[in-house]
Design an enzyme around this catalytic site. Structure first.
Site, PDB file in Angstrom:
ATOM      1  N   GLU A 147       0.834  -1.211   0.000  1.00  0.00           N
ATOM      2  CA  GLU A 147       0.000   0.000   0.000  1.00  0.00           C
ATOM      3  C   GLU A 147       0.865   1.256   0.000  1.00  0.00           C
ATOM      4  OE1 GLU A 147      -3.041  -0.126  -0.559  1.00  0.00           O
ATOM      5  OE2 GLU A 147      -3.858  -1.988   0.214  1.00  0.00           O
ATOM      6  N   ASP A 294      -4.347  -9.659  -8.575  1.00  0.00           N
ATOM      7  CA  ASP A 294      -4.706  -8.672  -9.606  1.00  0.00           C
ATOM      8  C   ASP A 294      -3.561  -7.862 -10.215  1.00  0.00           C
ATOM      9  OD1 ASP A 294      -4.463  -7.450  -7.129  1.00  0.00           O
ATOM     10  OD2 ASP A 294      -6.419  -6.497  -7.115  1.00  0.00           O
ATOM     11  N   GLU A 388     -18.484  -6.401  -2.413  1.00  0.00           N
ATOM     12  CA  GLU A 388     -17.108  -6.898  -2.336  1.00  0.00           C
ATOM     13  C   GLU A 388     -16.970  -8.298  -2.907  1.00  0.00           C
ATOM     14  OE1 GLU A 388     -14.889  -4.691  -2.357  1.00  0.00           O
ATOM     15  OE2 GLU A 388     -13.712  -5.128  -0.582  1.00  0.00           O
ATOM     16  N   GLU A 406     -12.367   0.264  -9.474  1.00  0.00           N
ATOM     17  CA  GLU A 406     -11.972  -0.622 -10.579  1.00  0.00           C
ATOM     18  C   GLU A 406     -12.974  -0.640 -11.729  1.00  0.00           C
ATOM     19  OE1 GLU A 406     -11.494  -1.284  -7.467  1.00  0.00           O
ATOM     20  OE2 GLU A 406      -9.397  -1.874  -7.255  1.00  0.00           O
ATOM     21  N   THR A 492      -1.339   1.128 -10.764  1.00  0.00           N
ATOM     22  CA  THR A 492      -2.539   0.464 -10.263  1.00  0.00           C
ATOM     23  C   THR A 492      -3.366   1.391  -9.386  1.00  0.00           C
ATOM     24  OG1 THR A 492      -3.367  -1.576  -9.283  1.00  0.00           O
ATOM     25  CG2 THR A 492      -1.495  -0.548  -8.180  1.00  0.00           C
TER      26      THR A 492
END
Ligand code: DMJ
Length: 933
Positions: A147, A294, A388, A406, A492
């Site tokens: 993160e 991902d 989710e 996304e 991302t």
């Protein structure tokens, strides 16, 4: 990459660039050119309409960013319900999700380049000054390496990239001399100790001040990390190296990627979700394109685009083939086992995979991108947001939605690739839903439960970093952005890195890579960065024709995970013993179990536990049957557990100044009026005396016709309910007596009866944790008259309500509730399911429902015999999909019938007046904040 590969089919238009830069540039070129290809199909959107929507995005950003800066900064994130900053250590821990917070003003850093994209150059300049003045990267706090890399390092680099672009333009940022880059470099060095493992894969966490493994660092003991966590560094690290000339960063990120590649499962070419950072063994051997993996795939392809290194494309294409072979089951993307890729690993999908259609656009594989995107859009249309997790038959599996970007990202890329105005309409719906359901007076609040519409006190930084960028760019024409977006690649976290980095400090591009690929198979380049003029030869309806068959996919679905099992029967495989038929007392069944390597353990409490050791199976086919059987059993068991649980409910404050914008997550009761069948109960609230409600009320006149507030504790819930009902209350809200408890951090539970017959309790009862309860209590202190709606799902708020006279008498609300009860007795609840995270129950002495969560593969003999036709998946196992379709259709009709707009009106209110009201709300929240909410 080879020149031949780079030039194939699309390369000739930007000849002045280096080959790998050429690919990046042509990728952008192809996407842009597509918009001009569009000539027909969905009605085009006018320039005015697009501008209007763009302006709406700007206003929404101001609302989110403005509230963060005013009420939260310098904290990492805004808590939009309580309108204050989230400071780690000062709030109850939320577990891993808090590892993004490093006391470094996360949201400000994550927002930097969004400000420039949204043309807020002046604000950008101010924000950069604040970062340089206020942000400390040396805090004694343990943060997630992943993160911190994507949000903070990426944020600083994105900010730097656009700062130098602006400086060069000559108007803004003239004083800037790479200060953000210096900070990025400082942070980069702070992250490097995480890579001190034999594998080169980084530890998942690091202490910003003390690094790893020192006694005071409180980290360095982890053994596992997720694949995305270790494989999503190359863009930021390579950019840092190339911007600064310090090659070490790119070197470390490449090494981690090389290791992951080496460890791929060689026969399936898939990677698992988690890996041991010391041994390289796969810890979780399931594989998908969503959570945990991902952005590993995303970074392989984008590393090729940014760095021009062929090996990255080769790896991506190898993985992509495997994904399309095993995981892609259009329009679904389903996790499989890396060793047995024909076997689904689960029957639900997570929301993170919504980025994948966007990546497929970059890859040039448009058809499956359109299909998956359309499927996701159908799910969104049903629930307003993407939950989710949702099952293969599109039921909610995990009901949270933290405003993830996304889907907006994929929508943007699909619009760029197809030019189809349909995707503009999709974006418009996203904007509407955000404003309608997530906007609160102090920002935008994550959805706690998309089914009830309740909120969570959280606004993640990625909402500002990504959502607004993609939505703004979706509606923007070239001249609406002050620089050429095609010169950059999105990380991302949607941070922008300039493509010219590919030609800068490229010392590493040819060294330190696995030299496995000297000869390249040119076919791998065929569909990379396609020219969409070739993809849509004279067929502007191409995208529409792919979407059309999927229009009803959500409402008319058969469970897919199960279909695979059925298919294996049809293909002649020996039918395994079905989980629902299994009887622990049937010797024949036990024999089959044994053959499949499944052993049975009788637990003391009467339940049986099943364990499979594939190695003990009679043959590999039996072992596979055993695995399938176990999968079915886990599904069946968790389905049964879920059926015993009631879904959460909502308490919505509808009186001034809330007007339905604040929705609190409430626990249901196993007794009293069932709100899922009786729509809602609406009334003013009043505290009962005694407050615990454990004896006859001494203030019946105060609670008569109202919703009584009672404190948890001292006696059974049912007793409290009887006492307030006898005093004339029309409903009750029990407020937790554990100070600081909140539905954000504690699993929701249902209030159980007292073990006796509770049919005499006819009013609805709901439970609120202390934090949510105090929002109501504080509102009473502030406004005296507070009206709430108790329901199974929040009702649409409508500005009209705010202008209407509030129901003034107690009788009004009483009558309304009575009418509502009378008119709504036939709703069917087919979709509700608990989130996996919420399935266990709290353990307060007087309150527990007995249905606690068991080991997923444990099943009690009595559970085994429960009627299987009551659950969807089992119904479909019987091949009754047509009935299921009807049920689902019936359900959606019922949902429409029960649309609460009737009571909330529909008139449109001018935006100025809405904003004025909201300002009033903000003031109200500020007042409440002073009261130490
Ligand atoms: C973002 O922080 C990034 O996109 C990341 O890769 C995963 N998803 C979150 C937002 O959902």
């Amino acid at each position: 990459m080879s020149e031949a590969g780079g030039g194939r089919g699309f390369g000739s238009s930007v000849p002045q660039r280096a080959p790998w830069s050429l690919v990046a540039a042509t990728a952008a070129f192809c996407l842009v050119s597509a918009t001009s290809v569009w000539t027909a199909g969905a009605s085009p959107m006018s320039r005015e309409e697009k501008q209007k929507l763009g302006n709406q995005v700007l206003e929404m950003f101001d609302h989110a960013y403005g509230n963060y800066m005013e009420h939260a900064y310098p904290a990492d994130e805004l808590m939009p319900l309580t309108c204050r900053g989230r400071v780690r250590g000062q709030e109850p821990s939320r577990g891993d999700v808090d590892d993004a917070l490093g006391k470094f003003s996360l949201t400000l850093i994550d927002s930097l380049d969004t400000l420039v994209v949204l043309n807020k150059t002046k604000e950008f300049e101010d924000a950069v000054r604040k970062v340089l003045r206020d942000v400390n990267l040396d805090n004694d706090v343990v943060v997630s390496v992943f993160e911190t890399n994507i949000r903070v390092l990426g944020g600083l680099l994105g900010g730097h990239s656009l700062a130098i672009m602006l400086k060069e333009k000559g108007e803004y940022m003239q004083w800037y001399s790479d200060e953000l880059l210096q900070m990025a470099k400082q942070l980069g060095y702070k992250l490097l100790p995480a890579f001190n493992t034999t594998s080169g894969l980084p530890y998942p966490r690091i202490n910003l001040k003390f690094g790893i493994r020192k006694p005071e660092a409180r980290t360095g003991t982890e053994t596992d990390t997720c694949t995305a966590c270790a494989g999503t560094l190359i863009l930021e690290f390579a950019a840092l190296s190339r911007f600064t000339g310090a090659t070490i960063f790119e070197e470390y990120a490449r090494k981690a990627l090389d290791f992951l590649w080496e460890k791929r499962q060689r026969s399936s070419n898939l990677v698992g979700v988690t890996i041991n950072i010391h041994t390289g063994d796969w810890v979780r051997k399931d594989s998908g394109v969503g959570a945990g993996i991902d952005s590993y795939y995303e970074y392989l392809l984008k590393a090729y685009v940014l760095l021009g290194d062929d090996s990255f494309l080769e790896r991506f294409n190898t993985h992509y083939d495997a994904i399309m072979r095993y995981i892609s089951q259009p329009p679904l993307l389903l996790d499989v086992h890396i060793h047995k890729p024909m076997l689904n690993a689960r029957t639900w999908m997570d929301a993170l995979l919504a980025f994948f259609p966007g990546l497929q656009v970059l890859k040039g594989d448009i058809r499956p991108a359109i299909e998956t995107h359309e499927m996701l859009y159908q799910v969104i249309k049903k629930h307003n947001f993407l939950p989710e997790a949702f099952t293969t038959d599109f039921r909610v599996h995990w009901a949270q939605h933290p405003l993830r970007p996304e889907f907006a990202e994929s929508t943007y890329f699909l619009y760029k690739a197809t030019g189809d105005p349909y995707y503009l309409e999709v974006g418009k719906t996203l904007i509407e839903n955000l404003n309608k359901y997530a906007r609160v007076p102090c920002g935008f609040a994550a959805m706690k439960d998309v089914r009830t519409g309740s909120h969570e006190d959280r606004m993640d930084s990625f909402f500002l970093a990504e959502m607004f960028k993609y939505l703004y760019l979706l509606f923007a024409d070239k001249e609406d952005v002050i620089f050429d977006i095609e010169d950059y690649i999105f990380t991302t976290e949607a941070h922008l890195l300039p493509l010219w980095l590919s030609t800068t400090n490229q010392r590493l591009s040819k060294k330190n890579t696995t030299s496995e690929y000297t000869e390249l198979d040119d076919s791998n380049f065929d569909w990379t960065c396609p020219n969409t003029q070739i993809l849509f030869p004279n067929d502007p309806l191409y995208a529409q024709s792919i979407r059309e068959p999927l229009k009803n996919v959500v409402d008319k679905s058969c469970p897919r995970g199960i279909i695979r099992v059925e298919e294996s029967f049809r293909s002649g495989a020996k039918p395994p013993l079905r989980a629902r038929d299994f009887m622990a007392t049937n010797p024949e069944h036990l024999e089959i179990l044994k053959k499949m390597g499944v052993s049975l353990i009788h637990l003391k409490d009467g339940r049986v536990q099943l364990v499979q050791h594939a190695i003990q199976a009679a043959s590999p086919i039996d072992a596979e049957d055993g695995l399938r059987f176990m999968q079915e059993m886990i599904e069946l068991s968790s389905q049964q557990q879920k059926e015993q649980q009631l879904p959460p409910r909502a308490v919505q404050i509808v009186s001034h100044p809330f007007f339905g914008r604040v929705v609190l997550t409430a626990g249901p009761a196993q007794f009293g009026l069932d709100l899922s069948k009786h729509k809602e109960t609406r009334g003013f609230v009043a505290s009962s005396k005694p407050y615990n409600g454990c004896s006859e009320l001494t203030n019946p006149e105060a609670v008569m016709g109202k919703i009584a507030l009672i404190q948890r504790g001292q006696c059974m819930f049912a007793e409290k309910a009887r006492n307030i009902q006898n005093a004339g209350a029309i409903g009750g809200i029990v407020i937790d007596d554990n100070e600081g408890s909140s539905s954000d951090t504690a699993p929701l539970f249902q209030m159980a009866g007292d073990g006796k017959d509770t049919d005499d309790i006819t009013i609805p009862m709901l439970f609120l944790f202390s934090k949510e309860g105090s929002i109501i209590l504080d509102a009473i202190r502030e406004y005296e008259e507070v009206e709430v709606l108790l329901s199974d799902k929040a009702k649409d708020r409508d500005p009209e309500m705010e202008n209407e006279e509030q129901p003034s008498s107690e009788n009004d609300s009483q009558n309304q509730s009575a009418e509502q009860i009378a008119s709504s007795s036939q709703e069917v609840d087919l979709v509700d399911q608990e989130s996996p995270e919420e399935s266990s129950l709290n353990s307060h002495p007087e309150s527990l429902s007995p249905a606690d969560t068991d080991n997923a593969a444990s099943i009690s003999p009595s559970e085994q015999n429960s009627n299987p036709t009551e659950n969807h998946e089992t119904t479909s196992l019987d091949g009754e999909c047509t009935d299921l379709d009807n049920q689902l259709q019936e359900q959606s009709e019922t949902e429409e019938d029960s649309n609460p707009n009737v009571s909330w009106g529909k008139k449109v209110q001018p935006i100025d007046s809405i904003l004025a009201d909201w300002n009033e709300d903000i003031e109200a929240f500020e007042m409440m904040e002073k009261d130490e909410l």
